[in-house]
Motif scaffolding. Sequence first.
Motif, PDB file in Angstrom:
ATOM      1  N   LEU A 136       0.835  -1.198   0.000  1.00  0.00           N
ATOM      2  CA  LEU A 136       0.000   0.000   0.000  1.00  0.00           C
ATOM      3  C   LEU A 136       0.873   1.254   0.000  1.00  0.00           C
ATOM      4  O   LEU A 136       0.543   2.245  -0.671  1.00  0.00           O
ATOM      5  CB  LEU A 136      -0.927  -0.006   1.221  1.00  0.00           C
ATOM      6  CG  LEU A 136      -1.877   1.183   1.362  1.00  0.00           C
ATOM      7  CD1 LEU A 136      -2.803   1.297   0.149  1.00  0.00           C
ATOM      8  CD2 LEU A 136      -2.697   1.057   2.643  1.00  0.00           C
ATOM      9  N   ASP A 137       1.987   1.234   0.694  1.00  0.00           N
ATOM     10  CA  ASP A 137       2.894   2.381   0.692  1.00  0.00           C
ATOM     11  C   ASP A 137       3.462   2.630  -0.699  1.00  0.00           C
ATOM     12  O   ASP A 137       3.634   3.778  -1.136  1.00  0.00           O
ATOM     13  CB  ASP A 137       4.034   2.143   1.689  1.00  0.00           C
ATOM     14  CG  ASP A 137       3.558   2.282   3.128  1.00  0.00           C
ATOM     15  OD1 ASP A 137       2.446   2.796   3.326  1.00  0.00           O
ATOM     16  OD2 ASP A 137       4.288   1.863   4.039  1.00  0.00           O
ATOM     17  N   GLN A 138       3.775   1.564  -1.416  1.00  0.00           N
ATOM     18  CA  GLN A 138       4.311   1.719  -2.768  1.00  0.00           C
ATOM     19  C   GLN A 138       3.275   2.320  -3.709  1.00  0.00           C
ATOM     20  O   GLN A 138       3.582   3.198  -4.517  1.00  0.00           O
ATOM     21  CB  GLN A 138       4.776   0.358  -3.291  1.00  0.00           C
ATOM     22  CG  GLN A 138       5.953  -0.224  -2.506  1.00  0.00           C
ATOM     23  CD  GLN A 138       6.163  -1.696  -2.795  1.00  0.00           C
ATOM     24  OE1 GLN A 138       5.570  -2.245  -3.713  1.00  0.00           O
ATOM     25  NE2 GLN A 138       7.013  -2.345  -2.008  1.00  0.00           N
ATOM     26  N   ILE A 139       2.021   1.874  -3.602  1.00  0.00           N
ATOM     27  CA  ILE A 139       0.953   2.436  -4.433  1.00  0.00           C
ATOM     28  C   ILE A 139       0.724   3.904  -4.079  1.00  0.00           C
ATOM     29  O   ILE A 139       0.520   4.761  -4.950  1.00  0.00           O
ATOM     30  CB  ILE A 139      -0.333   1.615  -4.268  1.00  0.00           C
ATOM     31  CG1 ILE A 139      -0.105   0.167  -4.733  1.00  0.00           C
ATOM     32  CG2 ILE A 139      -1.488   2.251  -5.021  1.00  0.00           C
ATOM     33  CD1 ILE A 139      -1.276  -0.754  -4.440  1.00  0.00           C
ATOM     34  N   THR A 140       0.771   4.212  -2.799  1.00  0.00           N
ATOM     35  CA  THR A 140       0.599   5.596  -2.354  1.00  0.00           C
ATOM     36  C   THR A 140       1.748   6.468  -2.848  1.00  0.00           C
ATOM     37  O   THR A 140       1.535   7.633  -3.229  1.00  0.00           O
ATOM     38  CB  THR A 140       0.517   5.641  -0.823  1.00  0.00           C
ATOM     39  OG1 THR A 140      -0.500   4.752  -0.373  1.00  0.00           O
ATOM     40  CG2 THR A 140       0.213   7.042  -0.344  1.00  0.00           C
ATOM     41  N   LEU A 144       1.051   9.843  -5.071  1.00  0.00           N
ATOM     42  CA  LEU A 144       1.496  11.181  -4.709  1.00  0.00           C
ATOM     43  C   LEU A 144       2.442  11.768  -5.750  1.00  0.00           C
ATOM     44  O   LEU A 144       2.471  12.977  -5.975  1.00  0.00           O
ATOM     45  CB  LEU A 144       2.179  11.157  -3.335  1.00  0.00           C
ATOM     46  CG  LEU A 144       1.283  10.801  -2.140  1.00  0.00           C
ATOM     47  CD1 LEU A 144       2.097  10.795  -0.855  1.00  0.00           C
ATOM     48  CD2 LEU A 144       0.129  11.776  -2.023  1.00  0.00           C
ATOM     49  N   LEU A 145       3.199  10.906  -6.364  1.00  0.00           N
ATOM     50  CA  LEU A 145       4.099  11.362  -7.422  1.00  0.00           C
ATOM     51  C   LEU A 145       3.306  11.852  -8.627  1.00  0.00           C
ATOM     52  O   LEU A 145       3.658  12.857  -9.251  1.00  0.00           O
ATOM     53  CB  LEU A 145       5.048  10.230  -7.814  1.00  0.00           C
ATOM     54  CG  LEU A 145       6.189  10.579  -8.780  1.00  0.00           C
ATOM     55  CD1 LEU A 145       7.134  11.607  -8.150  1.00  0.00           C
ATOM     56  CD2 LEU A 145       6.959   9.323  -9.187  1.00  0.00           C
ATOM     57  N   HIS A 175      -8.070  -3.120  -6.283  1.00  0.00           N
ATOM     58  CA  HIS A 175      -9.043  -2.452  -5.414  1.00  0.00           C
ATOM     59  C   HIS A 175      -8.699  -0.983  -5.208  1.00  0.00           C
ATOM     60  O   HIS A 175      -9.597  -0.143  -5.078  1.00  0.00           O
ATOM     61  CB  HIS A 175      -9.112  -3.179  -4.069  1.00  0.00           C
ATOM     62  CG  HIS A 175      -9.661  -4.573  -4.162  1.00  0.00           C
ATOM     63  ND1 HIS A 175     -10.972  -4.841  -4.454  1.00  0.00           N
ATOM     64  CD2 HIS A 175      -9.045  -5.775  -4.016  1.00  0.00           C
ATOM     65  CE1 HIS A 175     -11.175  -6.151  -4.479  1.00  0.00           C
ATOM     66  NE2 HIS A 175     -10.019  -6.740  -4.208  1.00  0.00           N
ATOM     67  N   VAL A 176      -7.412  -0.665  -5.196  1.00  0.00           N
ATOM     68  CA  VAL A 176      -7.025   0.741  -5.073  1.00  0.00           C
ATOM     69  C   VAL A 176      -7.434   1.503  -6.322  1.00  0.00           C
ATOM     70  O   VAL A 176      -7.889   2.658  -6.252  1.00  0.00           O
ATOM     71  CB  VAL A 176      -5.516   0.857  -4.809  1.00  0.00           C
ATOM     72  CG1 VAL A 176      -5.075   2.314  -4.876  1.00  0.00           C
ATOM     73  CG2 VAL A 176      -5.160   0.261  -3.458  1.00  0.00           C
TER      74      VAL A 176
END
Length: 631
Positions: A136-140, A144-145, A175-176
């Motif tokens: 989830l941190d990688q997708i976030t 943000l980028l 799902h994201v």
Amino acid sequence: GGSVKTGKMPEGEKTRQCKQEEEQQQKEEEQEGLIEFYGSYQELFQFFCSNTTIHGAIRLVCSKKNKMKTAFWSVLFFLTFGLMYWQFGILYREYFSYPVNLNLNLNSDRLTFPAVTLCTLNPYRYSAIRKKLDELDQITHQTLLDLYDYNMSLARSDWSTLSTRKRSSRSLLHHVQRHPLRRQKRDNLVNLPENSPSVDKNDWKIGFVLCSENNKDCFHQAYSSGVDAVREWYSFHYINILAQMPDAKALDESDFENFIYACRFNEATCDKANYTHFHHPLYGNCYTFNDNSSSLWTSSLPGINNGLSLVVRTEQNDFIPLLSTVTGARVMVHDQNEPAFMDDGGFNVRPGIETSISMRKMTTVRLGGSYSDCTEDGSDVPVQNLYSSRYTEQVCIRSCFQLNMVERCGCAYYFYPLTAGAEYCDYTKHVAWGYCYYKLLAEFKADVLGCFHKCRKPCKMTEYQLSAGYSRWPSAVSEDWVFYMLSQQNKYNITSKRNGVAKVNIFFEEWNYKTNGESPAFTVVTLLSQLGNQWSLWFGSSVLSVMELAELILDFIAITFILALRWFRSRQQLSPSGPSPNSHDNTAFQDEVPGLSAPHRFTVEAVVTMLPTYNSLEPRGPSRDGEVGHE
């Protein structure tokens, strides 16, 4: 032959007989008076006004010859009656509004120390969900980028394992992508093109899209602050990851010694029997002190040395930066057998600061029944209590929302307890639960669900009024030896002396505590007293005068009934069902026939005297008219 002669009755005997007849007639009149009513309304009214103890009533009949006075006193009398009953109406309205008096009592006694809950403010990367949180941190990071050109720094281990986790992250990425974080123009700039020079980055709102299961209805959950939007969006996916854990015990990783360095109450060291642990999705590990009802702390003296003193670690290690944007700890004071709702009653403790919290206990006791809508134990509230604690208003409100959530969305919200047979919402099983949740949340806040009306206040509740004072801790001259002792005792590796530790003192400010009670302000005795005052003010009368008025009303009803009965009988006699005019009535004829008539009873009074001698036979004048001779 013989002769009987009757003479005139003597005067004394006649007088005695007349007196007997008058007494007999008077007795008959008295007997008739026991059941006899007045012959007319006028007679009844005149008797009442002449004999009642109500002031002013005699004026209605004493001045018959002066019609102006009679009219004046009549208007004044009935106007006074109207004003008095208007006051009666005000008194009855006040009585049936059930007012209360607030009684303030100041008590002095040994005080039971409340429960204290302390949370780390550090959502922990539990080993059971660490892998999915890294994904989830990688997708976030990529989100943000793309939106803000911000390159979020990740741990080196995350980058080294990025390629090996791409396959496993496809499910989460799917799902994201269904609930993406997007930018949206503000309302006043909707008609402008995106590349318009008048549209700046600050003119955009950011949020995420939530759609129904068939994608026919979607809405944009927007926020004016990008920080709030990113945090809410990340929390939404974080909750879904937590809900996928089959066993909540997998998240129960207590680290008491690495969070609380020192604990003392009443100058005695705390132990594990004095606290319980639970996990909060946003506030991390939480510890509740003095929640064990079998051995509660009591405070015999007020002051900082007779309360709870804690030294806690506030340095965040292995935390989730997108969930926790503050550093320190969160503390809440509450009563035993009540859940700690950290969002409502908690406040943050600043790192590098000694926070001294003084308490004042206050108990509120409300009258139930008709005086207020409070509840004794929640058994009469139409909401099931999902918490394993006693009834409180917040417990009821959250239970009400959770029950509606299960009914409408088919799953339970992760922050609240489960209902029987339900499971937590997870978009791998419940695709559109987020859409349903935010729709339901809007209805909940607008009180469309009726939770705020259904959940009533408890009749008895205990509150703690808190006031806090702050000072730097440890001080500049003492921080070296304090941190050295902590490193030796707790193996604390100091990386930031400024944000590393904090101290919390919680104690009673005074030995006294307040009790706010309620008592009826308007009882039946008070009502009768006020009614009597009004009656005496306007008419100077008593209770017996009221009985006279009641007697007047009963006599009026009786006369009305008698007159109606007479009218009804007269109508029956004049009705066609009586004897016809052609019929022969022989009653009068039969009465005139002596032989056929019924015998009449009568009394004959006579005076019998001896026959006079011949020598005495002399004319007696007019008295002979009453003599009767018989041979």
